[in-house]
Enzyme design. Structure first.
Site, PDB file in Angstrom:
ATOM      1  N   VAL A  11      -9.611  35.822 -12.616  1.00 48.59           N
ATOM      2  CA  VAL A  11     -10.701  34.850 -12.494  1.00 48.59           C
ATOM      3  C   VAL A  11     -11.913  35.463 -11.789  1.00 48.59           C
ATOM      4  CG1 VAL A  11     -11.352  32.679 -11.358  1.00 48.59           C
ATOM      5  CG2 VAL A  11      -9.244  32.815 -12.665  1.00 48.59           C
ATOM      6  N   ASP A  30     -12.349  42.561  -2.954  1.00 52.51           N
ATOM      7  CA  ASP A  30     -10.886  42.443  -2.964  1.00 52.51           C
ATOM      8  C   ASP A  30     -10.333  43.298  -1.842  1.00 52.51           C
ATOM      9  OD1 ASP A  30      -8.902  41.335  -5.449  1.00 52.51           O
ATOM     10  OD2 ASP A  30      -7.957  42.633  -3.948  1.00 52.51           O
ATOM     11  N   THR A 123      -7.365  27.563  -8.096  1.00 51.41           N
ATOM     12  CA  THR A 123      -6.765  26.243  -8.324  1.00 51.41           C
ATOM     13  C   THR A 123      -6.062  25.816  -7.045  1.00 51.41           C
ATOM     14  OG1 THR A 123      -6.442  26.837 -10.630  1.00 51.41           O
ATOM     15  CG2 THR A 123      -5.129  24.997  -9.801  1.00 51.41           C
ATOM     16  N   LEU A 154     -10.914  29.107 -17.574  1.00 51.04           N
ATOM     17  CA  LEU A 154     -10.811  30.202 -18.554  1.00 51.04           C
ATOM     18  C   LEU A 154      -9.348  30.507 -18.870  1.00 51.04           C
ATOM     19  CD1 LEU A 154      -9.791  32.972 -16.969  1.00 51.04           C
ATOM     20  CD2 LEU A 154     -12.140  32.996 -16.189  1.00 51.04           C
ATOM     21  N   LYS A 208      -8.478  19.724 -12.350  1.00 45.42           N
ATOM     22  CA  LYS A 208      -7.866  20.995 -12.752  1.00 45.42           C
ATOM     23  C   LYS A 208      -6.348  20.839 -12.920  1.00 45.42           C
ATOM     24  CE  LYS A 208      -7.065  25.263 -13.541  1.00 45.42           C
ATOM     25  NZ  LYS A 208      -7.364  25.894 -14.794  1.00 45.42           N
ATOM     26  N   CYS A 264      -0.324  30.268 -14.495  1.00 49.06           N
ATOM     27  CA  CYS A 264      -0.900  28.975 -14.106  1.00 49.06           C
ATOM     28  C   CYS A 264       0.023  27.773 -14.321  1.00 49.06           C
ATOM     29  CB  CYS A 264      -2.225  28.757 -14.831  1.00 49.06           C
ATOM     30  SG  CYS A 264      -3.488  29.920 -14.306  1.00 49.06           S
ATOM     31  N   LYS A 267       3.275  27.142 -11.987  1.00 47.92           N
ATOM     32  CA  LYS A 267       3.008  26.865 -10.569  1.00 47.92           C
ATOM     33  C   LYS A 267       2.158  25.599 -10.400  1.00 47.92           C
ATOM     34  CE  LYS A 267      -1.217  29.575  -9.781  1.00 47.92           C
ATOM     35  NZ  LYS A 267      -2.149  28.458  -9.621  1.00 47.92           N
TER      36      LYS A 267
HETATM   37  P1  NAD Z   1      -4.928  37.332  -9.368  1.00 47.68           P
HETATM   38  O1  NAD Z   1      -3.611  37.411  -8.706  1.00 47.68           O
HETATM   39  O2  NAD Z   1      -5.137  38.035 -10.665  1.00 47.68           O
HETATM   40  O3  NAD Z   1      -6.068  37.832  -8.382  1.00 47.68           O
HETATM   41  C1  NAD Z   1      -6.173  37.431  -7.052  1.00 47.68           C
HETATM   42  C2  NAD Z   1      -6.859  38.554  -6.294  1.00 47.68           C
HETATM   43  O4  NAD Z   1      -7.172  38.106  -4.976  1.00 47.68           O
HETATM   44  C3  NAD Z   1      -5.992  39.806  -6.138  1.00 47.68           C
HETATM   45  O5  NAD Z   1      -6.658  40.932  -6.667  1.00 47.68           O
HETATM   46  C4  NAD Z   1      -5.787  39.918  -4.610  1.00 47.68           C
HETATM   47  O6  NAD Z   1      -5.726  41.261  -4.161  1.00 47.68           O
HETATM   48  C5  NAD Z   1      -7.039  39.217  -4.103  1.00 47.68           C
HETATM   49  N1  NAD Z   1      -6.930  38.760  -2.703  1.00 47.68           N
HETATM   50  C6  NAD Z   1      -5.908  38.095  -2.111  1.00 47.68           C
HETATM   51  N2  NAD Z   1      -6.209  37.867  -0.807  1.00 47.68           N
HETATM   52  C7  NAD Z   1      -7.427  38.401  -0.585  1.00 47.68           C
HETATM   53  C8  NAD Z   1      -8.278  38.483   0.560  1.00 47.68           C
HETATM   54  N3  NAD Z   1      -7.929  37.980   1.736  1.00 47.68           N
HETATM   55  N4  NAD Z   1      -9.476  39.088   0.411  1.00 47.68           N
HETATM   56  C9  NAD Z   1      -9.852  39.619  -0.765  1.00 47.68           C
HETATM   57  N5  NAD Z   1      -9.089  39.576  -1.882  1.00 47.68           N
HETATM   58  C10 NAD Z   1      -7.899  38.971  -1.788  1.00 47.68           C
HETATM   59  O7  NAD Z   1      -5.225  35.768  -9.529  1.00 47.68           O
HETATM   60  P2  NAD Z   1      -5.970  35.050 -10.750  1.00 47.68           P
HETATM   61  O8  NAD Z   1      -5.061  34.980 -11.921  1.00 47.68           O
HETATM   62  O9  NAD Z   1      -7.349  35.573 -10.882  1.00 47.68           O
HETATM   63  O10 NAD Z   1      -6.045  33.567 -10.161  1.00 47.68           O
HETATM   64  C11 NAD Z   1      -6.877  33.231  -9.070  1.00 47.68           C
HETATM   65  C12 NAD Z   1      -6.932  31.722  -8.965  1.00 47.68           C
HETATM   66  O11 NAD Z   1      -7.545  31.175 -10.135  1.00 47.68           O
HETATM   67  C13 NAD Z   1      -5.562  31.042  -8.869  1.00 47.68           C
HETATM   68  O12 NAD Z   1      -5.678  29.913  -8.044  1.00 47.68           O
HETATM   69  C14 NAD Z   1      -5.280  30.605 -10.296  1.00 47.68           C
HETATM   70  O13 NAD Z   1      -4.428  29.502 -10.368  1.00 47.68           O
HETATM   71  C15 NAD Z   1      -6.685  30.242 -10.782  1.00 47.68           C
HETATM   72  N6  NAD Z   1      -6.865  30.358 -12.217  1.00 47.68           N
HETATM   73  C16 NAD Z   1      -6.316  31.402 -12.905  1.00 47.68           C
HETATM   74  C17 NAD Z   1      -6.526  31.496 -14.279  1.00 47.68           C
HETATM   75  C18 NAD Z   1      -5.910  32.641 -15.050  1.00 47.68           C
HETATM   76  O14 NAD Z   1      -5.881  32.543 -16.283  1.00 47.68           O
HETATM   77  N7  NAD Z   1      -5.441  33.689 -14.433  1.00 47.68           N
HETATM   78  C19 NAD Z   1      -7.315  30.552 -14.935  1.00 47.68           C
HETATM   79  C20 NAD Z   1      -7.887  29.519 -14.201  1.00 47.68           C
HETATM   80  C21 NAD Z   1      -7.662  29.434 -12.835  1.00 47.68           C
END
Ligand code: NAD
Length: 431
Positions: A11, A30, A123, A154, A208, A264, A267
């Protein structure tokens, strides 16, 4: 407008690159040093169609996109700070693990020096954004920031298109100032007549979870209808088609299969129900959807076990939780392969892009370079993910190299009569 995005996963990175495409100076942060190093050298850490080009364009040409491991340094000049860290399930219960969100909120509180909007894009359960406000408000003056909820919809595999051309953008705010700034942020989409839905923070947070849970419900529903179709000799694909034509129902998410997976739905369904419980509300439908999905892998495995001798070699085609992604989180195909391996079956497998991720976690599967190789001398083929390249496999050739001609088409991508002509025993889902 200057943007900072904390958490550069699916995201965060897609949002960052797309905001740069809108013309905003964007820094993605990150804590994973190797991820940031890889991005700074122009390499996307995961597979997402179109991402490499967008990354290269805004990192090297426009220079609107940059990457950093330092939150405190990167957010100083930001007008808007997005939180896009993961919110996985907690180990011991169904709640969302918000520890990453809390720690980012605290870090933001310690670092902001000028007015910024803090946007929750992760989320998160209802009430989280207000809690973020408390955490930051305990460190700095409440005049220095506003909180906003802007959940992301997305889908991996079509993430860039989804971000650039969303069905809607949901923005939950608590005052006009932040609403106005968010409207300005999404002006490029507004101009394309994308509905930008302004509401309260709590409503945005619930939208959401309600959306994801509803989609999971459609999948769970059609999977159970598929079981009935199998029991009575009906065809679930025809049922889905006829149902989907009804505009009140809609055709999407009505494909029967091995159960929903991914990072997603599993969870979010659990967290939605668990949040409701805290407010003494029983989301009984959502609970049933979760239970039904949990049983799905075992049900599918049972069908395979009935038709394939124990200790047989099975070829799994597709490991990612859906096509066009290398994400294997909660993949039904992998859960099934694991389950069958525990029962003594030998697992051969191939996936167009998810093999590297799978190899790190599932060391006992046998990995092959292409689908045909993975089918050599096997006792059954299982199509676990509906990658396009699996839709036109050369089964005349595959028929010559398998030990037993059996195919379990979990995603219903083949016409059974074609495979039966080649001598295959065909088992679809719900037909
Ligand atoms: P992800 O696991 O791919 O990425 C999360 C990132 O956050 C990781 O790279 C991690 O290293 C970083 N991170 C964690 N703690 C941190 C900190 N303190 N400082 C800096 N970086 C830090 O997660 P994602 O799939 O991108 O999902 C993120 C959120 O978006 C979740 O809540 C998910 O439910 C939501 N979401 C995901 C999707 C999807 O398709 N993946 C779609 C919509 C919403």
């Amino acid at each position: 407008m200057k943007l900072a995005i904390v958490g550069t996963g699916y995201v965060g990175l897609v949002s960052g690159a797309c905001f740069a495409e809108f013309g905003y100076q964007t820094v993605c942060i990150d804590r994973d040093i190797s991820r940031i190093e890889s991005l700074n050298s122009g390499k996307c850490p995961f597979y997402e169609p179109g991402m490499d080009n967008l990354l290269s364009k805004h990192l090297n040409t426009t220079k609107l996109l940059s990457f950093s491991t330092s939150l405190s340094y990167s957010i100083i000049n930001a007008d808007i700070i997005f939180i896009t860290v993961g919110t996985p399930s907690r180990r011991l219960d169904d709640d969302a693990d918000l520890s990453y969100v809390w720690s980012v909120a605290e870090e933001i509180g310690k670092s902001i020096e000028k007015y910024s909007i803090i946007v929750t894009k992760s989320t998160v359960p209802v009430g989280t954004s207000k809690e973020i406000k408390k955490i930051i408000g305990n460190i700095v003056s409440k005049d220095l920031f506003d909180v906003v909820s802007n959940p992301e919809f997305l889908r991996e595999g079509s993430a860039i298109d989804d971000f650039m051309r969303p069905d809607r953008v949901v923005v939950g705010t608590e005052n006009e100032k932040s609403e106005k700034i968010m409207k300005e942020l999404y002006r490029p989409l507004y101009l394309r007549e994308t509905p930008v839905f302004n509401t309260s923070i709590e409503t945005a947070e619930i939208i959401k979870y309600a959306s994801n849970s509803f989609l999971a419900t459609k999948i769970g529903f059609i999977n159970e209808v598929a079981d009935l179709c199998e029991a009575v000799g009906a065809n679930v694909q025809d049922v889905s088609k006829a149902m989907g034509i009804d505009q009140r129902i809609g055709a999407k998410f009505l494909n029967a299969g091995p159960g929903y997976g991914g990072s997603c739905f599993p969870k979010d369904v659990k967290a939605f129900s668990s949040t409701a419980k805290k407010f003494k509300v029983d989301l009984s439908i959502i609970n049933a959807v979760h239970k039904s999905n949990q049983k799905r892998v075992e049900k599918v495995a049972y069908k395979i076990i009935q038709h394939v001798k124990s200790k047989s070699v099975l070829s799994f085609l597709g490991l990612s939780f859906k096509p066009n992604t290398d994400d294997i989180r909660e993949s039904s195909s992998i859960k099934l392969a694991n389950y069958l391996q525990e029962k003594g079956y030998i697992i051969n497998c191939f996936d167009p892009v998810a093999m590297e991720n799978a190899k790190k976690e599932f060391i006992n599967f046998n990995y092959f370079n292409n689908a045909q190789e993975a089918c050599n001398k096997v006792d059954a083929i299982i199509i676990g993910t509906e990658w396009n390249e699996f839709r036109a496999l050369n089964f005349s050739e595959i028929a010559k190299i398998v030990r037993e001609k059996k195919i379990f088409d979990l995603r219903n991508i083949y016409d059974e009569s074609e495979l039966q002509k080649l001598g295959f025993e065909y088992y679809g889902t719900g037909k």
